[in-house]
Scaffold this motif. Structure first.
Motif, short mmCIF file in Angstrom:
data_model
loop_
_atom_site.label_atom_id
_atom_site.label_comp_id
_atom_site.label_asym_id
_atom_site.label_seq_id
_atom_site.Cartn_x
_atom_site.Cartn_y
_atom_site.Cartn_z
N ASN A 32 0.79 -1.10 0.06
CA ASN A 32 0.07 0.03 0.04
C ASN A 32 1.03 1.30 0.12
O ASN A 32 1.91 1.14 0.50
N LEU A 33 0.38 2.20 -0.57
CA LEU A 33 0.80 3.60 -0.67
C LEU A 33 0.24 4.58 0.12
O LEU A 33 0.86 5.74 0.71
N CYS A 34 -1.14 4.85 -0.48
CA CYS A 34 -1.85 5.93 -0.07
C CYS A 34 -2.41 5.89 1.23
O CYS A 34 -3.21 6.80 1.81
N TYR A 35 -2.58 4.62 1.81
CA TYR A 35 -3.28 4.45 3.16
C TYR A 35 -2.77 5.36 4.22
O TYR A 35 -1.65 5.42 4.60
N ILE A 36 -3.81 5.88 5.00
CA ILE A 36 -3.24 6.50 6.33
C ILE A 36 -4.22 6.04 7.43
O ILE A 36 -5.43 6.05 7.24
N SER A 43 -8.27 7.09 0.53
CA SER A 43 -8.04 7.83 -0.79
C SER A 43 -8.22 6.78 -1.70
O SER A 43 -9.10 7.01 -2.72
N ALA A 44 -7.66 5.65 -1.43
CA ALA A 44 -7.99 4.41 -2.34
C ALA A 44 -7.49 4.68 -3.64
O ALA A 44 -8.06 4.30 -4.70
N SER A 45 -6.37 5.59 -3.76
CA SER A 45 -6.14 5.88 -5.02
C SER A 45 -4.87 5.27 -5.70
O SER A 45 -4.53 5.01 -6.72
N CYS A 46 -3.93 4.63 -4.96
CA CYS A 46 -2.83 3.98 -5.33
C CYS A 46 -3.10 2.55 -5.91
O CYS A 46 -2.14 2.02 -6.77
N ARG A 47 -4.36 2.06 -5.63
CA ARG A 47 -4.59 0.56 -6.19
C ARG A 47 -3.72 -0.40 -5.98
O ARG A 47 -3.36 -1.29 -6.82
N LEU A 48 -2.88 -0.57 -4.71
CA LEU A 48 -2.13 -1.90 -4.73
C LEU A 48 -2.50 -2.63 -3.40
O LEU A 48 -2.10 -3.86 -3.71
N CYS A 49 -3.40 -2.27 -2.73
CA CYS A 49 -3.86 -3.18 -1.69
C CYS A 49 -4.96 -4.11 -2.03
O CYS A 49 -5.78 -4.59 -1.12
N PHE A 50 -5.17 -4.70 -3.15
CA PHE A 50 -5.97 -5.59 -3.61
C PHE A 50 -5.93 -6.73 -2.80
O PHE A 50 -4.80 -7.33 -2.36
N VAL A 51 -7.16 -7.65 -2.38
CA VAL A 51 -7.30 -8.63 -1.75
C VAL A 51 -8.34 -9.46 -2.52
O VAL A 51 -9.27 -8.85 -3.06
N ASP A 52 -8.59 -10.74 -2.34
CA ASP A 52 -9.75 -11.43 -2.53
C ASP A 52 -10.45 -11.84 -1.32
O ASP A 52 -10.01 -12.27 -0.48
N CYS A 152 0.23 9.79 -3.92
CA CYS A 152 -0.48 8.98 -2.93
C CYS A 152 -1.43 10.15 -2.15
O CYS A 152 -2.42 9.71 -1.91
N GLY A 153 -0.88 11.31 -2.18
CA GLY A 153 -1.70 12.51 -1.58
C GLY A 153 -1.62 12.38 0.16
O GLY A 153 -2.22 13.19 0.77
N ARG A 154 -0.69 11.59 0.45
CA ARG A 154 -0.57 11.70 2.04
C ARG A 154 0.04 12.93 2.44
O ARG A 154 -0.33 13.19 3.70
N CYS A 155 0.89 13.60 1.62
CA CYS A 155 1.55 14.79 2.01
C CYS A 155 0.48 15.83 2.30
O CYS A 155 0.22 16.78 3.23
N ALA A 197 6.25 17.67 8.12
CA ALA A 197 5.48 16.32 8.18
C ALA A 197 5.13 15.88 6.71
O ALA A 197 5.21 14.44 6.85
N CYS A 198 5.07 16.52 5.82
CA CYS A 198 4.82 16.08 4.51
C CYS A 198 6.29 15.48 4.18
O CYS A 198 5.87 14.12 3.43
N VAL A 199 7.42 15.71 4.46
CA VAL A 199 8.61 15.11 4.00
C VAL A 199 8.63 13.36 4.80
O VAL A 199 8.93 12.54 4.18
N GLU A 200 8.22 13.62 6.05
CA GLU A 200 8.37 12.58 6.83
C GLU A 200 7.27 11.41 6.48
O GLU A 200 7.48 10.45 6.23
N ILE A 201 6.04 11.87 5.90
CA ILE A 201 5.07 10.83 5.38
C ILE A 201 5.13 10.19 3.87
O ILE A 201 4.73 9.28 3.53
N CYS A 202 6.12 11.13 3.20
CA CYS A 202 6.14 10.97 1.74
C CYS A 202 6.95 9.19 1.68
O CYS A 202 7.94 8.98 2.24
N PRO A 203 6.15 8.49 1.00
CA PRO A 203 6.97 7.02 0.79
C PRO A 203 7.98 7.00 0.01
O PRO A 203 8.44 5.96 0.10
N VAL A 204 8.35 7.83 -0.85
CA VAL A 204 9.21 7.64 -1.90
C VAL A 204 10.44 8.85 -2.09
O VAL A 204 11.13 8.79 -3.02
N GLY A 205 10.40 9.77 -1.28
CA GLY A 205 11.37 10.98 -1.20
C GLY A 205 11.01 12.01 -2.37
O GLY A 205 12.01 12.31 -2.97
#
Lengths: 215, 642
Positions: A32-36, A43-52, A152-155, A197-205
């Motif tokens: 997951n990337l966008c989840y807080i 947000s459900a925007s990164c579309r990675l946390c899929f499960v069945d 991801c919009g976390r910032c 805070a935005c820098v800290e929460i950014c998952p990718v730099g």
């Protein structure tokens, strides 16, 4: 408390809890990337946390599901992995893979997810598209790298939470979407202080404090 | 009958009706000709303003007393500007393509001398012994008008015109009923949302009703944005009150006191007409506080959407009204649970609301009698592209594509072959001739790989390149994606890039599989409806026109000859006439030269493939020939200058 079965492991969590959080709490990793955690509307925007989920036709994003008693969840079925791999490859196809020069190196979520999904950081399947310019230096304290950003919009969220309005926002649309420091004229007046805070929460730099500002 | 029936609305409305009747009779019975001119955006674009001006001028000049009645659009775009003249002693006559010159002629010949100028007549509006009625033509008699019944016949800027035609009587009826009964009636009618998804309207209203006593919101979604679709605009510009009446009934049924009209700002005339209509309804007590003497209050506010296609998606639309960036939200919660400012919100399309007054007026059983079992009622399409009688068509659900395209709209012009029809806008699919017998309803179209969408329909003839069509629609969705979710933002960009390469002849064999795989993943993985449907034009055209894709890749050939990099023009020396310079004069880049024997050749290195020479070459020679792939063009050497 409700009981659910995730990858054949019985898990007991609070009723109504977010499924993604429930899994993460129980050491079951789902990319997951966008989840807080604790956010009112994910947000459900990164579309990675899929499960069945048993009884549901297609993979669903686990961040948008609330746990229910007796839920049977699988996190590694082929359809789930297919969507996750495509999503990650899409993100990497617009990402400058130059980890050596990136401050997020070794703590980068993309690196972690790529390792987890067993795909290379430079996927051969897709062409690479990069944005121009590769850096936005308008902000008095921060530099923004659109070609690292996963949008991801976390910032945006964390900035809005730490003051009455967010200094960061999405701008433009479609492929050209970026994080912007609204508006350019106000930039010198931004009272960020030493928040970062935005820098800290950014998952990718993608957001990096300007050199001179770092003590 | 409900013993507690509220009689008050009927009494209050009675006096309004009398006023409307009186005005109508004064207009109708005046012993002068009435000239009805279609003045919606489409009419104005075709010159209706000039036509109206011409009528006014020549009437004044000839000193003829006549009434000019500005009406909305009747839906017959191919015939614009449309004028109906109701001359005492004659049946009302429908004239097509009335230019200012024709307008002057009609006044002089018809109004002055009684000669209706048969050569300009499309038909009479009623049965008579003189002129064949329009109802003899399939373009009219195969239609079934429910939503558009009054469009093009009444003045949209005059509320009394609508009331005289029976308008607002359904609202009166509704106010006499308990809300539950209205919701039940709508449920029983089987009406499905006309915005595209086809969700049962009654069910949506029921959810809102069940949400209890809290404040609720009603929103009319008029953010129509599909390329080539203009049904909502036309309805708003031609009969806004029917939509407002539907909204008022909805608000009363679900218990809302506040409603929004989300109209896109690119529809200035619609915004103006809707705002005026709301104002007029308020003035005579059909909106505002204590509607028709009841306890029911309703404020309708017009909100102008500012140019984002994605704001037609209901969650993005709500964000937009709230003043935020229009980005779709995850559902559930659905707007009807938590919508505008977390209040239960009913969002329906223009056509859905406009269907409500007829349903309530005539009953659910009547409505069920139109259309099919699972898709009752009518569908409105804006049929555009390569058809003879383009325009708005309202048909009962279940009519086949063939009937719609060939019988009602007159088929493909210029003796061309029908190739495909694109239904449902940029999210829809392209269907080949094999699917012409598909009935038009929500489920059949989805089954075929297209979708109902909001009602855009583009007919394409043999000169259309399907790869280029897919590229066009992907370009649109890519630009209009909100950029929020990964699949839509980046995935559509990859699809577009691949399609662009194909149209340039730079396709690779593996592209086809890649298009399909990424397309399917975007469909399954995207957050909102825009992303989930964006690959449809690619997926369907790949399924039904695979050969065309293969020709682009393997032979660098565009079968339709539309992709410029894959075509070339040359001049057939056997047909070229000595000394004729037509093509030389029109070439914008001086690519055409004269050979030693005074015939012409094309310098392929200069040619930009605009095709002007082909148009300019006199038909008796027809010497310019277009080929694909470009290397089929024979090389004609440019003579070296002496």
């Amino acid at each position: 408390m409700v009981k659910l079965l995730v990858d054949n492991i019985e898990v007991e969590v609070d009723e109504g809890k977010n499924l993604l959080q429930a899994c993460l709490d129980n050491d079951i990793y789902i990319p997951n990337l966008c989840y807080i955690d604790g956010i009112n509307r994910v947000s459900a925007s990164c579309r990675l946390c899929f499960v069945d989920i048993e009884g549901v036709d297609q993979p669903v994003t686990s961040c948008t599901v609330r746990v229910e008693e007796g839920m049977v969840v699988k996190t590694d079925t082929p359809p789930v992995r297919r969507l996750q791999r495509t999503a990650l490859q899409l993100l990497l196809s617009v990402h400058v893979v130059d980890c050596g020069h990136c401050p997020a190196n070794k703590k980068c979520e993309l690196q972690r997810i790529a390792r987890f999904l067993k795909i290379g950081l430079k996927p051969k399947r897709l062409e690479q598209f990069l944005k121009e310019p590769g850096i936005d230096t308008d902000h008095p304290f921060l530099d923004y790298y659109p070609n690292r950003c996963v949008l991801c919009g976390r910032c945006v969220h964390v900035c809005r939470n730490s003051r009455e309005r967010s200094f960061l926002a999405f701008a433009r649309r479609g492929f050209d979407t970026i994080i912007s420091f609204y508006g350019e004229n106000e930039a010198p007046d931004l009272s960020c202080g030493d928040c970062f805070a935005c820098v800290e929460i950014c998952p990718v730099g993608a957001l990096v404090p300007k050199e001179k500002e770092v003590p | 009958m409900n013993p507690a029936k509220n009689e008050k609305p009927r009494k209050v409305f009675g006096s309004i009706c009398q006023e409307a009747e009186a005005r109508r009779n004064a207009f109708k019975e005046a012993p002068v000709p009435k000239i009805h001119i279609g003045m919606a955006t489409c009419g104005i674009a075709s010159g209706a303003l000039e036509t109206k001006k011409a009528f006014i001028e020549v009437l004044a000049e000839r000193n003829i007393d006549a009434r000019i009645h500005s009406v909305g659009c009747i839906g017959h775009c191919y015939a614009e500007p449309v004028v109906i003249i109701d001359n005492p002693g004659f049946p009302p006559i429908f004239y097509h393509q009335v230019t200012p010159g024709k307008a002057k002629m009609l006044v002089k010949s018809y109004l002055e001398k009684g000669d209706p100028l048969f050569e300009h007549v499309l038909g009479a509006m009623e049965e008579n012994d003189l002129i064949p009625p329009v109802s003899d033509f399939p373009r009219f008699n195969l239609e079934k008008r429910v939503v558009m019944e009054k469009c093009g016949l009444i003045d949209p800027e005059d509320i009394y015109d609508y009331i005289a035609e029976g308008g607002y009587s359904a609202l009166v009826k509704a106010l006499e009923l308990p809300p539950e009964e209205i919701v039940t009636e709508v449920k029983n009618s089987g009406l499905r949302g006309r915005g595209g998804a086809g969700f049962p309207t009654g069910k949506k209203w029921e959810f809102a009703l069940e949400a209890g006593k809290q404040d609720k919101i009603v929103i009319c979604n008029a953010d129509e944005g599909d390329p080539g679709a203009y049904m909502d605009r036309t309805i708003l510009e031609s009969n806004p009150h029917q939509v407002i009446e539907g909204m008022a009934i909805c608000a009363y049924a679900v218990g809302a006191r506040k409603a929004f009209f989300y109209v896109r700002a690119e529809y200035p005339l619609a915004v103006k007409i809707v705002s005026k209509a709301i104002q007029q309804a308020k003035e005579i007590g059909l909106l505002g506080k204590g509607i028709l003497g009841t306890q029911f209050d309703l404020e309708i506010e017009v909100f102008q959407g500012s140019g984002a296609f994605v704001c037609g998606e209901e969650t993005a639309l709500i964000q937009s009204i709230e003043g935020k960036r229009g980005m779709p939200q995850y559902r559930p919660p659905y707007p009807v649970q938590k919508g505008f400012m977390e209040q239960p919100t009913v969002i329906n399309n223009v056509k859905t609301f406009a269907s409500i007054p007829p349903i309530l007026g005539n009953g659910a059983v009547w409505y069920r009698g139109i259309g099919t079992e699972n898709s009752p009622g009518t569908a409105i399409f804006s049929v555009v592209g390569d058809v003879v009688h383009a325009g708005l068509v309202e048909i009962p659900m279940g009519v086949t594509l063939r009937t719609l395209i060939f019988d009602i709209c007159g088929g493909v012009p210029n003796k061309r072959e029908f190739k495909a029809v694109q239904i449902g806008g940029p999210s829809g699919g392209c269907l080949p001739p094999d699917f012409l017998d598909t009935p038009i309803d929500f489920d059949s179209l989805t089954g075929a790989g297209a979708m109902m969408g909001s009602g855009g329909m583009v007919v394409m003839d043999e000169d259309t390149c399907m790869v280029d069509v897919a590229r066009y629609f992907l370009d649109f969705t890519q630009k209009e994606s909100c950029g929020k979710c990964t699949f839509c933002r980046i995935g559509t960009r990859h699809l577009l890039n691949t399609l662009e390469r194909l149209t340039k002849g730079e396709g690779r064999e593996e592209d086809l599989e890649q298009l399909r795989v990424i397309g399917e993943d975007i469909k399954d993985g995207s957050l909102c409806g825009l992303g989930k449907t964006a690959p449809n034009p690619v997926i369907t055209s790949l399924m039904y026109f695979r050969g065309e894709y293969e020709a682009h890749i393997r032979e660098k050939r565009c079968p339709a000859g539309m992709c410029r990099p894959l075509t070339a023009y040359y001049i057939d020396l056997d047909r070229c006439a000595r000394g004729c310079d037509a093509c030389v004069g029109c070439c914008p880049v001086e690519a055409i030269f004269t050979t030693k024997n005074r015939k012409k050749g094309v310098d392929q290195s200069l040619c930009v493939k605009c095709g002007e020479c082909m148009v300019a070459c006199p038909t008796e020679y027809n010497a310019v020939i277009k080929v694909s792939p470009p290397d089929l063009a024979p090389v004609i050497e440019r003579p070296v200058d002496d």
